[in-house]
Design an enzyme around this catalytic site. Structure first.
Site, PDB file in Angstrom:
ATOM      1  N   LEU A  48     -39.226   3.326 -22.822  1.00 13.37           N
ATOM      2  CA  LEU A  48     -39.149   3.581 -24.250  1.00 13.37           C
ATOM      3  C   LEU A  48     -39.039   5.096 -24.323  1.00 13.37           C
ATOM      4  O   LEU A  48     -39.930   5.802 -23.844  1.00 13.37           O
ATOM      5  CB  LEU A  48     -40.421   3.072 -24.956  1.00 13.37           C
ATOM      6  CG  LEU A  48     -40.380   2.875 -26.455  1.00 13.37           C
ATOM      7  CD1 LEU A  48     -39.258   1.936 -26.873  1.00 13.37           C
ATOM      8  CD2 LEU A  48     -41.697   2.331 -26.963  1.00 13.37           C
ATOM      9  N   ASP A  49     -37.905   5.591 -24.836  1.00 13.76           N
ATOM     10  CA  ASP A  49     -37.697   7.039 -24.892  1.00 13.76           C
ATOM     11  C   ASP A  49     -38.957   7.763 -25.328  1.00 13.76           C
ATOM     12  O   ASP A  49     -39.700   7.260 -26.181  1.00 13.76           O
ATOM     13  CB  ASP A  49     -36.600   7.382 -25.903  1.00 13.76           C
ATOM     14  CG  ASP A  49     -35.215   7.426 -25.290  1.00 13.76           C
ATOM     15  OD1 ASP A  49     -35.088   7.206 -24.075  1.00 13.76           O
ATOM     16  OD2 ASP A  49     -34.264   7.687 -26.048  1.00 13.76           O
ATOM     17  N   ALA A  50     -39.174   8.928 -24.793  1.00 10.10           N
ATOM     18  CA  ALA A  50     -40.357   9.715 -25.147  1.00 10.10           C
ATOM     19  C   ALA A  50     -40.433   9.940 -26.660  1.00 10.10           C
ATOM     20  O   ALA A  50     -41.518   9.953 -27.230  1.00 10.10           O
ATOM     21  CB  ALA A  50     -40.348  11.057 -24.421  1.00 10.10           C
TER      22      ALA A  50
END
Length: 188
Positions: A48-50
């Site tokens: 999950l993208d930062a």
């Protein structure tokens, strides 16, 4: 629930400086498994993208780690994201646009539009990725819908990027079959 601004996993060499990541905190907030094949520490099973907040699927045993990994690979995990995009998106449908030579598909449901003094108009979208490519939702919005996600400074498709406001993309839900023997469906 992973907050925006936190990496899901700390991969050696990928972080410019040592930052606290979700996999650092999980052993402090989750009860360890007592199963014989328990992992030393709980591990996130997907990226999950930062910059994206939302639920993260975590494995506590080796069996769960393998089965959850297969479920993601086989497309048996459904995810829904919410996004606020710059521009008017009036039609719902399927974006079927390859990314980096790989099949990529996203189901898009257009929501309300709102006038914006800075960007003209903003549209709320519900996004359900069928495939899982790097920056798939961000690229499909910017490139296929010509409506970049507000705050996206990488894929802004001709729209002046607005830095410092955050990325208006979040994971609303994840649903999957629990890797236990009863195989109940978990939705969070």
């Amino acid at each position: 629930l992973k907050p925006a601004g936190v990496h899901a996993m700390s991969w050696t060499g990928t972080l410019k400086r040592r930052e606290l990541c979700l996999d650092d905190v999980l052993p402090l907030v989750l009860t360890p498994s007592t199963a014989p094949d328990a992992l030393a520490a709980p591990l996130p099973r997907h990226r999950l993208d930062a910059r994206v907040a939302g639920p993260v699927v975590v494995a506590k045993t080796r069996r769960a780690h393998v089965l959850l990994g297969r479920a993601f690979e086989d497309g048996r995990v459904s995810k829904e994201y919410g996004a606020l995009v710059v521009g008017r998106v009036e039609r719902s449908g399927i974006v079927d646009a390859p990314l980096d030579g790989l099949e990529s598909r996203t189901i898009v449901e257009a929501g309300e539009t709102t006038p914006c003094a800075v960007d003209g108009v903003l549209t709320t979208l519900s996004l359900r990725p069928v495939t899982g490519r790097r920056h798939q939702l961000r690229r499909h919005c910017a490139e296929a819908l010509d409506a970049p996600i507000l705050g996206d400074d990488l894929h802004c498709s001709g729209v002046a990027p607005r830095k410092g406001i955050g990325l208006f993309l979040y994971c609303r839900s994840v649903a999957f079959e629990h890797p236990s023997e009863d195989a109940r469906t978990i939705a969070c």
